[in-house]
Design a protein around this motif. Structure first.
Motif, PDB file in Angstrom:
ATOM      1  N   ALA A 216      37.562  28.112  82.501  1.00 36.55           N
ATOM      2  CA  ALA A 216      37.542  26.866  81.718  1.00 36.55           C
ATOM      3  C   ALA A 216      38.884  26.612  81.049  1.00 36.55           C
ATOM      4  CB  ALA A 216      36.455  26.931  80.649  1.00 36.55           C
ATOM      5  N   THR A 226      25.504  28.152  85.938  1.00 42.36           N
ATOM      6  CA  THR A 226      24.574  27.622  84.942  1.00 42.36           C
ATOM      7  C   THR A 226      23.190  27.488  85.587  1.00 42.36           C
ATOM      8  OG1 THR A 226      24.336  25.900  83.253  1.00 42.36           O
ATOM      9  CG2 THR A 226      25.026  25.152  85.423  1.00 42.36           C
ATOM     10  N   SER A 297      28.396  24.434  86.959  1.00 40.88           N
ATOM     11  CA  SER A 297      29.035  23.225  86.442  1.00 40.88           C
ATOM     12  C   SER A 297      30.475  23.255  86.941  1.00 40.88           C
ATOM     13  CB  SER A 297      29.059  23.232  84.919  1.00 40.88           C
ATOM     14  OG  SER A 297      27.747  23.201  84.419  1.00 40.88           O
ATOM     15  N   LEU A 299      34.233  22.036  86.162  1.00 39.60           N
ATOM     16  CA  LEU A 299      35.116  21.472  85.133  1.00 39.60           C
ATOM     17  C   LEU A 299      36.476  21.183  85.755  1.00 39.60           C
ATOM     18  CD1 LEU A 299      32.882  22.907  83.466  1.00 39.60           C
ATOM     19  CD2 LEU A 299      34.595  23.450  81.780  1.00 39.60           C
ATOM     20  N   MET A 315      34.140  18.541  81.690  1.00 39.94           N
ATOM     21  CA  MET A 315      32.989  18.540  82.598  1.00 39.94           C
ATOM     22  C   MET A 315      33.113  17.416  83.630  1.00 39.94           C
ATOM     23  SD  MET A 315      30.081  19.953  83.295  1.00 39.94           S
ATOM     24  CE  MET A 315      29.406  20.792  81.860  1.00 39.94           C
ATOM     25  N   PRO A 318      28.100  18.138  86.226  1.00 41.68           N
ATOM     26  CA  PRO A 318      27.265  18.980  85.350  1.00 41.68           C
ATOM     27  C   PRO A 318      26.474  20.041  86.116  1.00 41.68           C
ATOM     28  CG  PRO A 318      26.977  16.651  84.829  1.00 41.68           C
ATOM     29  CD  PRO A 318      27.802  16.705  86.079  1.00 41.68           C
ATOM     30  N   GLU A 377      27.032  13.079  80.946  1.00 41.92           N
ATOM     31  CA  GLU A 377      27.285  14.528  80.760  1.00 41.92           C
ATOM     32  C   GLU A 377      28.756  14.897  80.953  1.00 41.92           C
ATOM     33  OE1 GLU A 377      24.994  13.261  82.720  1.00 41.92           O
ATOM     34  OE2 GLU A 377      23.069  14.289  82.476  1.00 41.92           O
ATOM     35  N   MET A 378      29.575  13.944  81.380  1.00 39.23           N
ATOM     36  CA  MET A 378      30.996  14.278  81.576  1.00 39.23           C
ATOM     37  C   MET A 378      31.686  14.352  80.224  1.00 39.23           C
ATOM     38  SD  MET A 378      31.897  11.888  84.798  1.00 39.23           S
ATOM     39  CE  MET A 378      31.289  12.249  86.438  1.00 39.23           C
TER      40      MET A 378
END
Ligand code: SF4
Ligand code: SF4
Lengths: 396, 78
Positions: A216, A226, A297, A299, A315, A318, A377-378
């Protein structure tokens, strides 16, 4: 035999009970004159508080534009052994598993063609042979190829993909990190060996949000394991943990979304508001497990501080069903990657990472360019959203 | 892409790098974009140009250098 160079500052780093890199370099220097010179120059770096390497230039093997990182000494007359002191990057096995035969042979290659120093594994995730001259590169490369290994990425290309040990060793893995890392490494050989991008591009794969490969923070495209459904709770084991430590204080109060509480003796989780951070599962692994609908997910846009400062990944997807897509040779993922690279090729400028490009042109333009629908969700980080402006209650 | 067109693209790329040797560093991506424009009328795609560039590198007519970013340059003995 006396020391070729006096190294009083480095000698300080041999004191104490810990393993010392200086001691290791000295051991290698017993067999290698170039490594003796390396000690001399490193001593000067400690004294001057600056490294004395000139970077870049010409270092490589035939047909490849990547895999060797050029380092030239600033003092070639004083330290002729490290006039050229390049690093050769080798793609590690996914999950970093090797047998002892490979390690012995690699050590032999390193002693024969370089300074007898190896780096397992640098921040790039590669194995590195340190202290190689250009004249030795081709033979060393052939020897490595005979062991079934290949050179990694460097320069403006796809850097060597890297993954956590995932399902090979870790109960928390939500997908087979090693498989996708290996598969995409095979798929993108050209992009790895021939620098054709505006700048570097990294894939990293972590099996869960503990993110052991720092995806990340350090990769342009991060895959973090996830799940979609509910955390599985074993209430009996919860009760055992309650006997052992303060679950309220160390687990519930530290849940970032405060989505867990006790009803009587029973633990309740509001899964709709769980961000799958792994904290509670790390603390009470016998009581809590990830759900069954597992994936990752994705990123986008993280990078280390070089050039324009650090960025964390944002993100982008998702929930990506890796297992399903793997059945079709990652058709969906490859289309997404190809669209992103096209957009970056077209609109990126020199030494601009994809995250910086998104920052410059705006997320909407980027999503439109790669054909991805915006979704709430972004988020850039939990409780933020680049499309919706939140206001305080009562505020216009 | 015919062999003749491929040769034209290769000559053009190598010629550009030679002409500007010591004055300008060409990034592979810039060369690809430039050639895409140059040979648009002949219907060449980005992949065609990338293919031609790959052959140039395999034949060592040019090599990769690095200075902050990757660039194309002449082999040291040329
Ligand atoms: S990232 Fe998660 S799955 Fe991977 S090794 Fe770390 S804890 Fe295990
Ligand atoms: S995974 Fe994180 S967000 Fe979800 S319930 Fe546990 S601590 Fe809270």
């Amino acid at each position: 035999m006396g020391k070729k160079h006096q190294t009083p500052l480095l000698d300080e780093l041999k004191k104490g009970k810990w393993i010392s890199f200086v001691r290791e370099i000295e051991r290698a220097a017993e067999k290698s004159e170039r490594t003796e010179d390396l000690l001399g120059q490193v001593e000067e770096s400690y004294r001057d508080k600056v490294n004395h390497w000139k970077h870049g230039g010409m270092a490589g093997v035939k047909g490849y534009g990547a895999g060797m990182v050029g380092r030239f000494s600033e003092f070639p007359e004083k330290y002729p052994g490290i006039k050229e002191c390049h690093s050769m990057r080798i793609i590690p096995s996914a999950g970093f598993f090797y047998n002892s035969d490979f390690l012995r042979k690699l050590a032999d290659i390193s002693e024969k063609h370089a300074g007898g120093l190896l780096n397992f594994h640098g921040a790039t995730g590669n194995i590195q042979i340190l202290g190689m001259s250009q004249a030795e590169a081709e033979d060393a490369f052939q020897a490595i190829a005979e062991l079934g290994f290949d050179l990694g990425g460097s320069g403006s290309d796809l850097r060597t993909p890297s993954c956590c040990a995932g399902q090979a060793r870790c109960e928390f893995a939500n997908y087979d990190t090693m498989k996708i890392c290996h598969d995409l490494t095979e798929e993108y050989q050209d992009e790895l060996h021939r620098p054709a991008f505006n700048y570097k591009f990294k894939f990293k794969f972590s099996g869960c949000a503990n993110d052991c490969v720092a995806s990340a923070a350090r990769s342009d495209l991060a895959f973090i394991g996830t799940w979609k459904d509910k955390i599985k709770i074993n209430q009996g084991e919860v009760k055992n943990y309650v006997q052992k430590f303060n679950v309220q204080k160390y687990v519930l109060d530290k849940c970032p979304t405060k989505c867990m509480w006790f009803e009587g003796d029973n633990l309740v989780i509001d899964d709709e508001n769980c961000v799958k951070c792994m904290h509670c599962i790390n603390e009470m692994p016998k009581a809590l497990r990830a759900g069954d609908e597992k994936g990752a997910s994705i990123l986008i846009g993280a990078k280390a501080p070089l050039v324009t400062g650090p960025r964390m990944g944002m993100m982008l997807v998702p929930f990506y069903d890796i297992n399903e897509d793997a059945k079709n040779d990652y058709e969906q993922l490859k289309a997404l990657i190809s669209n992103m690279w096209e957009f970056w090729d077209e609109f990126g400028v020199s030494r601009e990472r994809i995250g910086e490009l998104i920052g410059r042109v705006g997320l909407n333009t980027f999503l439109e360019g790669i054909g991805l629908e915006p979704m709430p969700e972004m988020v850039e980080h939990p409780r933020s959203n680049p499309f919706i402006k939140f206001t305080e209650e009562g505020e216009e | 892409m015919t062999d003749e067109t491929k040769k034209k693209v290769e000559d053009k790329i190598v010629g550009l790098v030679k002409e500007y040797a010591g004055k300008k560093r060409f990034k592979p991506i810039d060369i690809v974009k430039e050639m895409e424009k140059e040979f648009a009328s002949e219907g060449l795609t980005k992949d065609d140009i990338k293919g031609a560039l790959k052959e140039i590198m395999d034949d060592e007519k040019l090599v990769y250098g690095y200075a902050g970013g990757s660039f194309l340059t002449l082999p040291e003995n040329k």
